[in-house]
Design a protein around this motif. Sequence first.
Motif, PDB file in Angstrom:
ATOM      1  N   GLY A   1      57.215  42.579  29.999  1.00  0.00           N
ATOM      2  CA  GLY A   1      56.177  43.579  29.780  1.00  0.00           C
ATOM      3  C   GLY A   1      54.874  43.260  30.467  1.00  0.00           C
ATOM      4  N   ALA A   2      54.706  42.057  31.010  1.00  0.00           N
ATOM      5  CA  ALA A   2      53.474  41.675  31.704  1.00  0.00           C
ATOM      6  C   ALA A   2      53.736  41.680  33.199  1.00  0.00           C
ATOM      7  CB  ALA A   2      53.021  40.302  31.242  1.00  0.00           C
ATOM      8  N   SER A   3      53.011  42.523  33.919  1.00  0.00           N
ATOM      9  CA  SER A   3      53.231  42.618  35.361  1.00  0.00           C
ATOM     10  C   SER A   3      52.546  41.461  36.067  1.00  0.00           C
ATOM     11  CB  SER A   3      52.688  43.946  35.884  1.00  0.00           C
ATOM     12  OG  SER A   3      51.315  44.057  35.595  1.00  0.00           O
ATOM     13  N   PRO A   4      53.169  40.891  37.099  1.00  0.00           N
ATOM     14  CA  PRO A   4      52.552  39.787  37.832  1.00  0.00           C
ATOM     15  C   PRO A   4      51.286  40.233  38.569  1.00  0.00           C
ATOM     16  CG  PRO A   4      54.509  40.578  38.971  1.00  0.00           C
ATOM     17  CD  PRO A   4      54.475  41.269  37.648  1.00  0.00           C
ATOM     18  N   LYS A   5      50.403  39.278  38.825  1.00  0.00           N
ATOM     19  CA  LYS A   5      49.141  39.550  39.512  1.00  0.00           C
ATOM     20  C   LYS A   5      49.155  38.920  40.894  1.00  0.00           C
ATOM     21  CE  LYS A   5      47.644  41.605  35.850  1.00  0.00           C
ATOM     22  NZ  LYS A   5      47.567  43.066  35.816  1.00  0.00           N
ATOM     23  N   ILE A   6      48.304  39.429  41.760  1.00  0.00           N
ATOM     24  CA  ILE A   6      48.220  38.959  43.146  1.00  0.00           C
ATOM     25  C   ILE A   6      46.850  38.335  43.376  1.00  0.00           C
ATOM     26  CG2 ILE A   6      48.172  39.663  45.572  1.00  0.00           C
ATOM     27  CD1 ILE A   6      50.137  41.894  44.821  1.00  0.00           C
ATOM     28  N   VAL A   7      46.831  37.179  44.035  1.00  0.00           N
ATOM     29  CA  VAL A   7      45.579  36.544  44.468  1.00  0.00           C
ATOM     30  C   VAL A   7      45.576  36.567  45.991  1.00  0.00           C
ATOM     31  CG1 VAL A   7      44.127  34.491  44.387  1.00  0.00           C
ATOM     32  CG2 VAL A   7      45.596  35.042  42.447  1.00  0.00           C
ATOM     33  N   ARG A   8      44.526  37.150  46.557  1.00  0.00           N
ATOM     34  CA  ARG A   8      44.453  37.345  48.005  1.00  0.00           C
ATOM     35  C   ARG A   8      43.351  36.464  48.601  1.00  0.00           C
ATOM     36  NH1 ARG A   8      43.921  42.292  47.796  1.00  0.00           N
ATOM     37  NH2 ARG A   8      46.098  42.886  48.172  1.00  0.00           N
ATOM     38  N   PHE A   9      43.679  35.798  49.710  1.00  0.00           N
ATOM     39  CA  PHE A   9      42.717  34.936  50.412  1.00  0.00           C
ATOM     40  C   PHE A   9      42.578  35.440  51.850  1.00  0.00           C
ATOM     41  CE2 PHE A   9      41.724  31.138  52.987  1.00  0.00           C
ATOM     42  CZ  PHE A   9      40.531  30.764  52.383  1.00  0.00           C
ATOM     43  N   LYS A  10      41.364  35.835  52.209  1.00  0.00           N
ATOM     44  CA  LYS A  10      41.116  36.404  53.529  1.00  0.00           C
ATOM     45  C   LYS A  10      40.648  35.300  54.482  1.00  0.00           C
ATOM     46  CE  LYS A  10      39.372  40.807  55.211  1.00  0.00           C
ATOM     47  NZ  LYS A  10      38.543  41.983  54.872  1.00  0.00           N
ATOM     48  N   VAL A  11      41.390  35.077  55.562  1.00  0.00           N
ATOM     49  CA  VAL A  11      41.016  34.042  56.526  1.00  0.00           C
ATOM     50  C   VAL A  11      40.251  34.620  57.709  1.00  0.00           C
ATOM     51  CG1 VAL A  11      42.892  32.501  55.886  1.00  0.00           C
ATOM     52  CG2 VAL A  11      43.281  34.203  57.658  1.00  0.00           C
TER      53      VAL A  11
ATOM     54  N   GLY B   1      40.355  32.416  46.462  1.00  0.00           N
ATOM     55  CA  GLY B   1      40.795  33.783  46.713  1.00  0.00           C
ATOM     56  C   GLY B   1      40.275  34.783  45.696  1.00  0.00           C
ATOM     57  N   ASP B   2      40.519  36.069  45.981  1.00  0.00           N
ATOM     58  CA  ASP B   2      40.137  37.154  45.075  1.00  0.00           C
ATOM     59  C   ASP B   2      41.320  37.458  44.168  1.00  0.00           C
ATOM     60  OD1 ASP B   2      37.615  37.476  46.258  1.00  0.00           O
ATOM     61  OD2 ASP B   2      38.476  38.690  47.865  1.00  0.00           O
ATOM     62  N   ALA B   3      41.116  37.279  42.877  1.00  0.00           N
ATOM     63  CA  ALA B   3      42.211  37.452  41.921  1.00  0.00           C
ATOM     64  C   ALA B   3      42.244  38.872  41.377  1.00  0.00           C
ATOM     65  CB  ALA B   3      42.066  36.451  40.781  1.00  0.00           C
ATOM     66  N   GLN B   4      43.432  39.427  41.306  1.00  0.00           N
ATOM     67  CA  GLN B   4      43.639  40.723  40.680  1.00  0.00           C
ATOM     68  C   GLN B   4      43.619  40.521  39.173  1.00  0.00           C
ATOM     69  OE1 GLN B   4      47.584  42.288  41.138  1.00  0.00           O
ATOM     70  NE2 GLN B   4      46.884  44.411  41.202  1.00  0.00           N
ATOM     71  N   THR B   5      42.800  41.263  38.481  1.00  0.00           N
ATOM     72  CA  THR B   5      42.658  41.075  37.033  1.00  0.00           C
ATOM     73  C   THR B   5      42.912  42.382  36.302  1.00  0.00           C
ATOM     74  OG1 THR B   5      40.276  41.480  37.218  1.00  0.00           O
ATOM     75  CG2 THR B   5      41.004  39.191  37.244  1.00  0.00           C
ATOM     76  N   SER B   6      43.296  42.251  35.051  1.00  0.00           N
ATOM     77  CA  SER B   6      43.520  43.436  34.206  1.00  0.00           C
ATOM     78  C   SER B   6      42.182  43.907  33.643  1.00  0.00           C
ATOM     79  CB  SER B   6      44.478  43.089  33.069  1.00  0.00           C
ATOM     80  OG  SER B   6      43.897  42.117  32.218  1.00  0.00           O
ATOM     81  N   SER B   7      42.173  45.097  33.078  1.00  0.00           N
ATOM     82  CA  SER B   7      40.935  45.652  32.519  1.00  0.00           C
ATOM     83  C   SER B   7      40.435  44.803  31.354  1.00  0.00           C
ATOM     84  CB  SER B   7      41.173  47.095  32.065  1.00  0.00           C
ATOM     85  OG  SER B   7      42.206  47.145  31.098  1.00  0.00           O
TER      86      SER B   7
ATOM     87  N   ILE C   1      48.517  24.985  49.851  1.00  0.00           N
ATOM     88  CA  ILE C   1      47.943  26.264  50.290  1.00  0.00           C
ATOM     89  C   ILE C   1      47.690  27.166  49.082  1.00  0.00           C
ATOM     90  CG2 ILE C   1      48.398  28.363  51.633  1.00  0.00           C
ATOM     91  CD1 ILE C   1      50.040  26.549  53.551  1.00  0.00           C
ATOM     92  N   ALA C   2      48.628  27.163  48.135  1.00  0.00           N
ATOM     93  CA  ALA C   2      48.469  27.981  46.925  1.00  0.00           C
ATOM     94  C   ALA C   2      47.248  27.541  46.119  1.00  0.00           C
ATOM     95  CB  ALA C   2      49.728  27.899  46.081  1.00  0.00           C
ATOM     96  N   GLU C   3      47.008  26.239  46.045  1.00  0.00           N
ATOM     97  CA  GLU C   3      45.824  25.730  45.333  1.00  0.00           C
ATOM     98  C   GLU C   3      44.536  26.235  45.975  1.00  0.00           C
ATOM     99  OE1 GLU C   3      45.910  21.523  45.036  1.00  0.00           O
ATOM    100  OE2 GLU C   3      47.495  21.481  43.521  1.00  0.00           O
TER     101      GLU C   3
END
Length: 314
Positions: free
Chosen positions: A12-22, A91-97, A83-85
């Motif tokens: 029931g919990a959707s995964p989140k994406i963390v994006r890092f812009k190089v 990075g910019d983390a996708q967050t829930s409301s 790299i993930a660390e």
Amino acid sequence: MPKQQKKKHSAGASPKIVRFKVSKNKSFEIMVNPGTVATFRQDRSSLSDVLLVETVFKNARKAVPATSDELFEAFGCTDVRKIAERILSKGDAQTSSSERKKGVEAKKRNIADFINRNYADARTGLPIPLNRILSVLEKQRVTADCDLVLEARRIVDEAKKKGELSVKRKETVMTLSLPAKFKREASVLFERRCSVLSRTVNGSQVVFELGYLAGELDSIIASAEKLTRGAVSLGSDGAAKRNSNEEKQDKSRNKAAKQTKRRSAVNRTKGRGGGGKGGDGVADIGAKTSSAKKDKKKKRGGSNRRVGGGKKSY
């Protein structure tokens, strides 16, 4: 190509994406479990608990992984965990409301605490109650990732204009000098972060007299050092204030050393005096010497009287 390792996540919990812009047109992404980024950044969770899949993507939604060559070019290595660390940390983390709401509430509380510590009522000089500050903050739009010091100053300025708060800053004054070529940029920087009381050009240097709050000092100096690449010199007052804790520690150490030295001197005096407190041993020696002299005088006097008496008997 990095191997994908799938992990279980709560139903029931959707995964989140963390994006890092190089760069402008290139970014990398990782997929994480919901609500784990903040705890990881606070050193409260391990990387294994955060990552949903140990893969670095070019596009996580389309499941397009980055190649080893692309990772090495961007990060200088191909180790997915390292790299993930880095992506998690910067990075910019996708967050829930709900997460965003919690972050905003926490930031508002921090801003209210900052205003309470560093501002006072303009009429009475007393601290402003937290509830009153929070009621003002409820009408303000605050983001979770805003600069605390700048946001607090903006909110206070707007509240003063609207008549919601009547406050004054609990400022401390210091002087700070830097190369004169940075005068304009530094003026803009300081006016945003503190009160510029004066600025004077002295040869190749410009000297600023600044009024700052307790929570602003480190931010001011860090910003000035970044602007001038470290070519910043604090006046004696500012340097003393910045190192006040160290000076207090030095004073405590010096005081303790003096006390130890005094105790050692007292102990040496006791040893020489053969007992007693302080200089009592020395006084005892003086008293004994004096009494010995008196005894000798008495003996001399007694022998003279006997001789004199003998002469009279003849």
